[in-house]
Write a protein that holds these residues in place. Sequence first.
Motif, PDB file in Angstrom:
ATOM      1  N   ALA A 167      41.749  39.401  46.154  1.00 52.39           N
ATOM      2  CA  ALA A 167      41.289  39.732  44.801  1.00 52.39           C
ATOM      3  C   ALA A 167      40.165  38.811  44.365  1.00 52.39           C
ATOM      4  CB  ALA A 167      42.451  39.656  43.814  1.00 52.39           C
ATOM      5  N   HIS A 168      40.115  37.612  44.948  1.00 51.88           N
ATOM      6  CA  HIS A 168      39.055  36.652  44.640  1.00 51.88           C
ATOM      7  C   HIS A 168      38.417  36.137  45.932  1.00 51.88           C
ATOM      8  CE1 HIS A 168      42.113  36.493  41.385  1.00 51.88           C
ATOM      9  NE2 HIS A 168      41.057  36.522  40.621  1.00 51.88           N
ATOM     10  N   GLY A 169      38.387  37.004  46.951  1.00 53.85           N
ATOM     11  CA  GLY A 169      37.913  36.586  48.261  1.00 53.85           C
ATOM     12  C   GLY A 169      36.404  36.526  48.366  1.00 53.85           C
ATOM     13  N   SER A 170      35.943  35.793  49.354  1.00 55.68           N
ATOM     14  CA  SER A 170      34.515  35.697  49.641  1.00 55.68           C
ATOM     15  C   SER A 170      34.055  36.950  50.386  1.00 55.68           C
ATOM     16  CB  SER A 170      34.239  34.470  50.504  1.00 55.68           C
ATOM     17  OG  SER A 170      34.858  34.615  51.781  1.00 55.68           O
ATOM     18  N   LYS A 171      32.748  37.082  50.590  1.00 51.40           N
ATOM     19  CA  LYS A 171      32.230  38.226  51.338  1.00 51.40           C
ATOM     20  C   LYS A 171      32.793  38.256  52.755  1.00 51.40           C
ATOM     21  CE  LYS A 171      27.851  38.899  48.879  1.00 51.40           C
ATOM     22  NZ  LYS A 171      26.361  38.957  48.999  1.00 51.40           N
ATOM     23  N   ALA A 172      32.967  37.086  53.345  1.00 51.39           N
ATOM     24  CA  ALA A 172      33.533  37.013  54.693  1.00 51.39           C
ATOM     25  C   ALA A 172      34.992  37.471  54.696  1.00 51.39           C
ATOM     26  CB  ALA A 172      33.427  35.585  55.232  1.00 51.39           C
ATOM     27  N   ASP A 173      35.739  37.109  53.653  1.00 52.78           N
ATOM     28  CA  ASP A 173      37.135  37.538  53.545  1.00 52.78           C
ATOM     29  C   ASP A 173      37.225  39.055  53.422  1.00 52.78           C
ATOM     30  OD1 ASP A 173      38.067  34.914  53.619  1.00 52.78           O
ATOM     31  OD2 ASP A 173      37.924  34.693  51.429  1.00 52.78           O
ATOM     32  N   ILE A 174      36.368  39.640  52.575  1.00 50.27           N
ATOM     33  CA  ILE A 174      36.391  41.084  52.374  1.00 50.27           C
ATOM     34  C   ILE A 174      35.960  41.806  53.643  1.00 50.27           C
ATOM     35  CG2 ILE A 174      35.541  42.988  50.963  1.00 50.27           C
ATOM     36  CD1 ILE A 174      37.384  40.872  49.575  1.00 50.27           C
ATOM     37  N   SER A 207      53.681  61.309  39.485  1.00 56.62           N
ATOM     38  CA  SER A 207      52.219  61.381  39.462  1.00 56.62           C
ATOM     39  C   SER A 207      51.683  60.608  38.262  1.00 56.62           C
ATOM     40  CB  SER A 207      51.766  62.841  39.383  1.00 56.62           C
ATOM     41  OG  SER A 207      52.166  63.553  40.527  1.00 56.62           O
ATOM     42  N   GLY A 208      50.623  59.841  38.504  1.00 57.77           N
ATOM     43  CA  GLY A 208      50.000  59.079  37.431  1.00 57.77           C
ATOM     44  C   GLY A 208      50.601  57.719  37.176  1.00 57.77           C
ATOM     45  N   CYS A 209      51.557  57.282  38.013  1.00 56.72           N
ATOM     46  CA  CYS A 209      52.206  55.990  37.764  1.00 56.72           C
ATOM     47  C   CYS A 209      51.377  54.813  38.272  1.00 56.72           C
ATOM     48  CB  CYS A 209      53.605  55.960  38.374  1.00 56.72           C
ATOM     49  SG  CYS A 209      53.638  55.897  40.179  1.00 56.72           S
ATOM     50  N   GLY A 210      50.312  55.087  39.042  1.00 60.63           N
ATOM     51  CA  GLY A 210      49.453  53.994  39.507  1.00 60.63           C
ATOM     52  C   GLY A 210      49.521  53.714  40.995  1.00 60.63           C
ATOM     53  N   LYS A 211      50.186  54.575  41.769  1.00 55.48           N
ATOM     54  CA  LYS A 211      50.360  54.312  43.202  1.00 55.48           C
ATOM     55  C   LYS A 211      49.018  54.237  43.938  1.00 55.48           C
ATOM     56  CE  LYS A 211      52.882  57.970  44.078  1.00 55.48           C
ATOM     57  NZ  LYS A 211      52.829  58.642  42.766  1.00 55.48           N
ATOM     58  N   SER A 212      48.190  55.258  43.752  1.00 52.45           N
ATOM     59  CA  SER A 212      46.914  55.292  44.467  1.00 52.45           C
ATOM     60  C   SER A 212      45.981  54.185  43.980  1.00 52.45           C
ATOM     61  CB  SER A 212      46.249  56.664  44.291  1.00 52.45           C
ATOM     62  OG  SER A 212      47.014  57.681  44.910  1.00 52.45           O
ATOM     63  N   THR A 213      46.006  53.897  42.693  1.00 52.66           N
ATOM     64  CA  THR A 213      45.166  52.822  42.162  1.00 52.66           C
ATOM     65  C   THR A 213      45.571  51.480  42.768  1.00 52.66           C
ATOM     66  OG1 THR A 213      44.881  54.011  40.076  1.00 52.66           O
ATOM     67  CG2 THR A 213      44.410  51.654  40.063  1.00 52.66           C
ATOM     68  N   LEU A 214      46.865  51.243  42.894  1.00 52.49           N
ATOM     69  CA  LEU A 214      47.346  50.018  43.528  1.00 52.49           C
ATOM     70  C   LEU A 214      46.879  49.943  44.974  1.00 52.49           C
ATOM     71  CD1 LEU A 214      49.086  47.478  43.722  1.00 52.49           C
ATOM     72  CD2 LEU A 214      51.083  48.940  44.050  1.00 52.49           C
ATOM     73  N   HIS A 251      40.536  46.633  48.258  1.00 55.83           N
ATOM     74  CA  HIS A 251      39.332  46.154  47.579  1.00 55.83           C
ATOM     75  C   HIS A 251      38.364  47.291  47.262  1.00 55.83           C
ATOM     76  CE1 HIS A 251      36.284  43.096  46.463  1.00 55.83           C
ATOM     77  NE2 HIS A 251      37.354  42.311  46.327  1.00 55.83           N
ATOM     78  N   LEU A 252      38.922  48.476  46.956  1.00 55.29           N
ATOM     79  CA  LEU A 252      38.117  49.622  46.541  1.00 55.29           C
ATOM     80  C   LEU A 252      38.107  49.765  45.025  1.00 55.29           C
ATOM     81  CD1 LEU A 252      39.301  52.197  49.233  1.00 55.29           C
ATOM     82  CD2 LEU A 252      37.255  50.769  49.260  1.00 55.29           C
TER      83      LEU A 252
END
Length: 324
Positions: free
Chosen positions: A81-88, A51-58, A64-65
């Motif tokens: 990570a650097h996508g356009s609105k259309a990509d997201i 718990s707390g290792c970063g799984k959910s954050t990843l 893209h949340l």
Amino acid sequence: MTTLLQVKDLHVQFPAAGSGLFDLRQRKVSAVNGASLELKAGETLGLVGESGCGKSTLARAILHLNETAGGQILFDGIDMAHGSKADIARLRHETAMIFQDPYTALNPRQSIGQILAEVLRVQRKVPAQQVEARVAELLNLVGLRPELADRKPRSLSGGQCQRVGIARALAIEPRLIVADECVAALDVSIQGQIINLLLELRERMDLALLFITHDLTVVRRLCDRVAVMYLGRIVEEGPVRDVFDSPRHPYTAALIQSIADIDPARRLPEQPLPGEPPSPLHLPSGCAFHPRCRHALPVCRETSPPTHSLGARRYTCVHPEPLY
């Protein structure tokens, strides 16, 4: 199988309150610290760690949340990570998430039918006149009776609510589903039913599944491959059978040794994993695992460990050969 998702050297940071007023904007928590992993179409990857290792954050960063501080998230070759609105927007139409708590994940004011119909309308998956029939089809798909569409979540069991959560994810017709501890809040017998359902749906719909859990017995049953995370980094990744039979990283070995066994003749580990993970605010120098590792060398305290590749396996450790 083609590669659907690639995460490369991903970093996610959050602001942390400091000891004084002027430290508030200066200190950062490194929740994900250079993580990399890969998931192919139709494959199930288990993401495990304490718990707390970063799984959910990843996982949230992949969808893209969460904002990222560095690295790449390639979905079908496009860097989200650097996508356009259309990509997201495309990512939103092709990915879905199943949450841990089946009750709080559903709107208690809506009926089951309204919850599923809302997704269908927002995503524009079917014409308005076909929404009711599609809701019934989704409920059948996850093993629920269509007449449950008129009931509220509070009148269902935890297992039934989680099936509704899976149906809601399937309503998007996704290529990738992220399941974040989706069986942790359920009884053991219900866990088995949900796992079997996910296995069946994966085969039927050719889904890619990122399954986040701390339960390695579930990973061994459900997943094709496993990625082991420690303090925001993937320290070992590979086929489930290979990793479980011959772990290459000391942390992976410690997790596997701690798996519960109902056999009373099986001895407990003589040397369980010592200590607690360090604070993300004060990451150790060199290898982050060295303060808890019995095989640490002086170099482990000074430099980051090298990454080794062995066929389909990848692990980061100063020891190139297994120690177990």
